[in-house]
Design an enzyme around this catalytic site. Structure first.
Site, PDB file in Angstrom:
ATOM      1  CG  ASP A 160       2.953   7.000   2.990  1.00 12.79           C
ATOM      2  OD1 ASP A 160       2.574   5.810   2.945  1.00 12.79           O
ATOM      3  OD2 ASP A 160       3.489   7.579   2.023  1.00 12.79           O
ATOM      4  CG  ASN A 207       5.136  -6.028   1.168  1.00  8.19           C
ATOM      5  OD1 ASN A 207       5.026  -6.514   2.282  1.00  8.19           O
ATOM      6  ND2 ASN A 207       4.220  -5.244   0.639  1.00  8.19           N
ATOM      7  CG  ASP A 260       0.558  -8.924   5.928  1.00  7.89           C
ATOM      8  OD1 ASP A 260       0.481  -7.911   5.201  1.00  7.89           O
ATOM      9  OD2 ASP A 260       0.135 -10.043   5.578  1.00  7.89           O
ATOM     10  CG  ASP A 314       2.356   2.351   2.694  1.00  4.19           C
ATOM     11  OD1 ASP A 314       1.360   2.811   2.090  1.00  4.19           O
ATOM     12  OD2 ASP A 314       3.525   2.622   2.372  1.00  4.19           O
TER      13      ASP A 314
END
Length: 206
Positions: A117, A125, A134, A160
């Site tokens: 994770d 982001n 991404d 994620d």
């Protein structure tokens, strides 16, 4: 690639001409003999061309059928693959994991699973933009795939979160794999994402 298979015919082209009397230097070849031989040759050519056309049609149909099969296979792959990272998606993972767990229980073989994770992914982001996020996910997926065997299943569960299913892997083997992946992830992320950390959980089923 295809071959042209010709039906064996009487050797008319060579035999007819061979049996025909060779004209003398001063003799004239009867027009009827030349015409008959020409007709036989044309008939053979028509048979040859007919066979060739049938083979071409068969090959074209085969190519069309192969294209349809390839398209169906590609569609299935896309349904089972995460579009962003190229690893297995959630549906594919749970289907495969169910079968592997049943097989491991039936034959009493070890199987291990590891969960990854990405911590504070929202911050990534916000800092690097969605394209940067991404790119990070694709990078993590590639490291996990490169650091595991072909028989292992690497999947993105969404967001994620990633998971790796490792058939025929006991606890000792799992520890080696996890340590190897941890080092590879840390080293590869150090330059572009120095603040990124991942939480890792793992378990072996015997």
């Amino acid at each position: 690639a295809f071959g042209i298979f010709r039906k064996r015919q009487p050797e008319v082209t060579g035999a007819a001409l061979a049996k025909a009397p060779a004209p003398a230097a001063t003799a004239e070849v009867p027009a009827a003999t030349t015409t008959d031989s020409a007709k036989e040759i044309l008939e053979l050519l028509e048979l040859e061309l007919g066979a060739m056309i049938r083979q071409l049609e068969k090959a074209a149909n085969s190519v069309a059928g192969g294209a349809e099969a390839a398209a169906a296979t590609l569609s299935t792959i896309r349904q089972r693959t995460d579009a962003l990272t190229g690893v297995s998606n959630t549906r594919s993972f749970y289907e495969t994991a169910s079968l592997e767990l049943i097989r491991a229980a039936r034959y009493r073989r070890p199987i291990s699973i590891a969960y990854f994770d990405c911590d504070a992914f929202k911050v990534i982001n916000d800092t690097h933009g969605h394209s940067g996020g991404d790119q990070l996910l694709r990078h993590i997926a590639e490291v996990l795939r490169a650091g595991t065997r072909r028989l292992d299943i690497v999947a993105r569960l969404g967001g994620d979160e990633f998971v790796v299913l490792m058939p025929e892997t006991d606890e000792a083997g799992l520890r080696v794999v996890i340590e190897n992946l941890r080092k590879k992830l840390r080293e590869s992320l150090r330059e572009d994402y120095p603040s990124v950390t991942l939480s890792i959980g793992a378990r072996t089923f015997n």
